[in-house]
Design an enzyme around this catalytic site. Structure first.
Site, PDB file in Angstrom:
ATOM      1  N   SER A 151      14.912  22.114 -15.644  1.00  0.00           N
ATOM      2  CA  SER A 151      13.729  22.918 -15.928  1.00  0.00           C
ATOM      3  C   SER A 151      14.194  24.273 -16.438  1.00  0.00           C
ATOM      4  CB  SER A 151      12.913  23.087 -14.649  1.00  0.00           C
ATOM      5  OG  SER A 151      12.126  24.253 -14.725  1.00  0.00           O
TER       6      SER A 151
ATOM      7  N   HIS B  42       0.826  -1.222   0.000  1.00  0.00           N
ATOM      8  CA  HIS B  42       0.000   0.000   0.000  1.00  0.00           C
ATOM      9  C   HIS B  42       0.858   1.269   0.000  1.00  0.00           C
ATOM     10  CE1 HIS B  42      -3.264  -2.768   1.270  1.00  0.00           C
ATOM     11  NE2 HIS B  42      -2.312  -3.287   2.030  1.00  0.00           N
TER      12      HIS B  42
ATOM     13  N   LYS C  68      15.934  21.960 -10.447  1.00  0.00           N
ATOM     14  CA  LYS C  68      15.290  20.716 -10.899  1.00  0.00           C
ATOM     15  C   LYS C  68      16.207  19.779 -11.651  1.00  0.00           C
ATOM     16  CE  LYS C  68      10.886  20.448 -11.138  1.00  0.00           C
ATOM     17  NZ  LYS C  68      10.009  19.566 -10.397  1.00  0.00           N
TER      18      LYS C  68
ATOM     19  N   GLU D 271       9.893   8.741 -16.968  1.00  0.00           N
ATOM     20  CA  GLU D 271       8.559   9.327 -17.191  1.00  0.00           C
ATOM     21  C   GLU D 271       8.066   9.050 -18.610  1.00  0.00           C
ATOM     22  OE1 GLU D 271       8.041  13.236 -14.434  1.00  0.00           O
ATOM     23  OE2 GLU D 271       9.618  13.341 -15.912  1.00  0.00           O
TER      24      GLU D 271
END
Ligand code: ARG
Length: 465
Positions: A280, A159, A286, A293
């Site tokens: 970024s 979980h 970043k 992704e």
């Protein structure tokens, strides 16, 4: 209106409308099958000569012509023409242009229907073999990483909540097992790819006494297909492959999701190499995990292709229908997507840097050894349900005083259950918990090392076989 005469123009009185010509053509995408189309044609010509339908001299002229065309395609000098519709008619027209009327004999006892089904199978067979190798390479990288991190403790999750400690090596070997099934599925599906439709002709077979066993063996097929109607219309093999590809992508997507979580500041379990990330344009701090992704994102298109192919087939009566031309783009894109994603992963794996301290710290946070304490009480004679209750109270005390179970004092524990002795600390530590799971498939480092060794042996035996 189109100028080039069609190979099938005999019964037509009007030229093809230019829009219809472009609409029905497949050359933009099926030229990818060029080399495999030529392989099929060479085997067909060789077989035609062996049964005396063409002479040996004609066969030799055809083979030589096809070899030069293969060279032209390889070098990029072949001009593909939309007017000639598809890869088959482009190559055949070029052959006749090069070697004269003999070229027109190649299509004896054959149709584009059995030809395209054969080309697709030959092509897919090669791509499956490449994909199987890419999976092996990825698995090799996983084994290496698992070996380096066989003792590295991390929290195991259910979980997405800390459950019990595991090793990072054990986690990597879980990925290995998923890929092991993918590899087996690919090779199993390959058996159904490796059957030869050629000789089925348009749908009913041909009046020439073809030696289909000879053609099949020349092309490395396991056998010729058993029913001509089925052979020209069947695309099960492409669907099955895309289903296997979908499972591969689902696995890669799950790995991606974990990598994305683990590289976040909140987890901080691993660092990805700069070469696999981007920054970024506005936020200087970043470093984004773009590669995982994208892999996660690309999974959707492969699932889409699976549903697309299933839907393509569902309304088709026997035998060949032009609908089937729509099988190629989804299949090709599936192949491209999966091979590129596998490549990205196997190149990323060796550069992945685990942060052992962060993983250990995280494992200490979620009372990951609670089950071990319950098991300890059971071994001292307490029924499991009661033990569960006692440990719940110990966890409560830990939460209230911001301490892990291993940091509770013996008197505190004894107050909850008098049978607890000093040896309890052996099971409350992360190491104690790990090492206790010492059985086949368990996370104890000795077991992880055994799993790694077995995996290495399996891959090694495959290479040396
Ligand atoms: N380009 C066609 C395809 O991809 C080849 C077979 C065409 N056959 C036909 N009877 N029109 O399916």
């Amino acid at each position: 209106m189109s100028s080039e005469p069609k190979p099938w123009a005999g019964r037509f009185t009007e030229a093809t409308d230019a829009f219809v010509e472009a609409f029905t053509a497949s050359i933009d995408f099926d030229q990818r099958l060029g080399q495999h189309d030529i392989l099929g044609s060479k085997a067909h010509a060789t077989m035609l000569a062996s049964i005396g339908v063409i002479t040996n001299a004609e066969r030799d002229a055809i083979l030589q012509g096809l070899n030069t065309i293969a060279e032209e395609i390889r070098e990029g000098t072949f001009t593909w023409s939309v007017e000639l519709e598809d890869v088959h008619m482009n190559i055949e027209a070029r052959l006749t242009q090069r070697i004269g009327d003999v070229g027109k004999k190649l299509h004896t006892g054959r149709s584009r229907n059995d030809q395209v089904a054969t080309d697709l199978r030959l092509y897919l067979r090669d791509e499956i073999d490449l994909m199987a190798l890419l999976i092996r390479r990825f698995q090799g990288a996983l084994i290496d990483l698992a070996e380096r991190e066989a003792d590295t403790i991390m929290p195991g999750f259910t979980h997405l909540q800390v459950a019990q400690p595991v090793t990072f090596g054990h986690h990597m070997m879980a990925w290995f097992e998923m890929l092991e099934r993918d590899h087996a599925r690919l090779l199993d599906g390959r058996k159904r790819v490796n059957i030869m439709p050629l000789g089925s002709a348009a749908l009913a077979g041909t009046t020439f006494p073809l030696d289909r066993d000879l053609t099949a063996s020349l092309l490395g097929f396991d056998r010729p297909s058993a029913n001509s109607l089925d052979a020209v219309s069947d695309r099960d093999f492409a669907i099955e492959f895309t289903a296997t590809a979908s499972l591969i992508m689902m696995h890669l997507s799950r790995f991606s999701e974990e990598l994305i979580l683990w590289t976040s500041a909140q987890f901080g379990f691993i660092e990805l190499p700069d070469a696999f990330c981007t920054g970024s344009s506005i936020m200087p701090q970043k470093k984004n995990p773009d590669v995982p992704e994208l892999v996660r994102g690309k999974t959707g298109r492969v699932y889409g292709h699976l549903v697309g192919l299933l839907t393509l087939m569902k309304g088709q009566p026997l035998a060949y229908n032009k609908d089937n031309q729509e099988d190629k783009e989804p299949l090709f894109d599936t192949i491209d997507t999966v091979t590129r994603c596998l490549r990205a992963f196997s190149e990323m794996m060796p550069h992945l840097v685990p942060n052992r301290q962060a993983m250990r710290d995280s494992a200490l946070k979620g009372f990951a050894t609670a089950t071990d304490l319950a098991d300890y009480l059971v071994r001292k004679g307490m029924p499991f349900r009661d033990a569960h209750e006692v440990v719940g109270k110990a966890v409560r005390l830990g939460i209230d005083t911001a301490r892990d179970l291993s940091a509770l004092y013996l008197e505190e524990l004894k107050a909850l259950a008098p049978m607890i002795e000093a040896d309890v600390y052996d099971v409350l530590t992360l190491e104690g918990s790990l090492c206790a799971r010492d059985h086949l498939g368990g996370t104890a480092p000795v077991q992880v090392r055994a799993a790694i060794q077995a995996a290495r042996k399996r891959l090694h035996e495959e290479v040396t076989r």
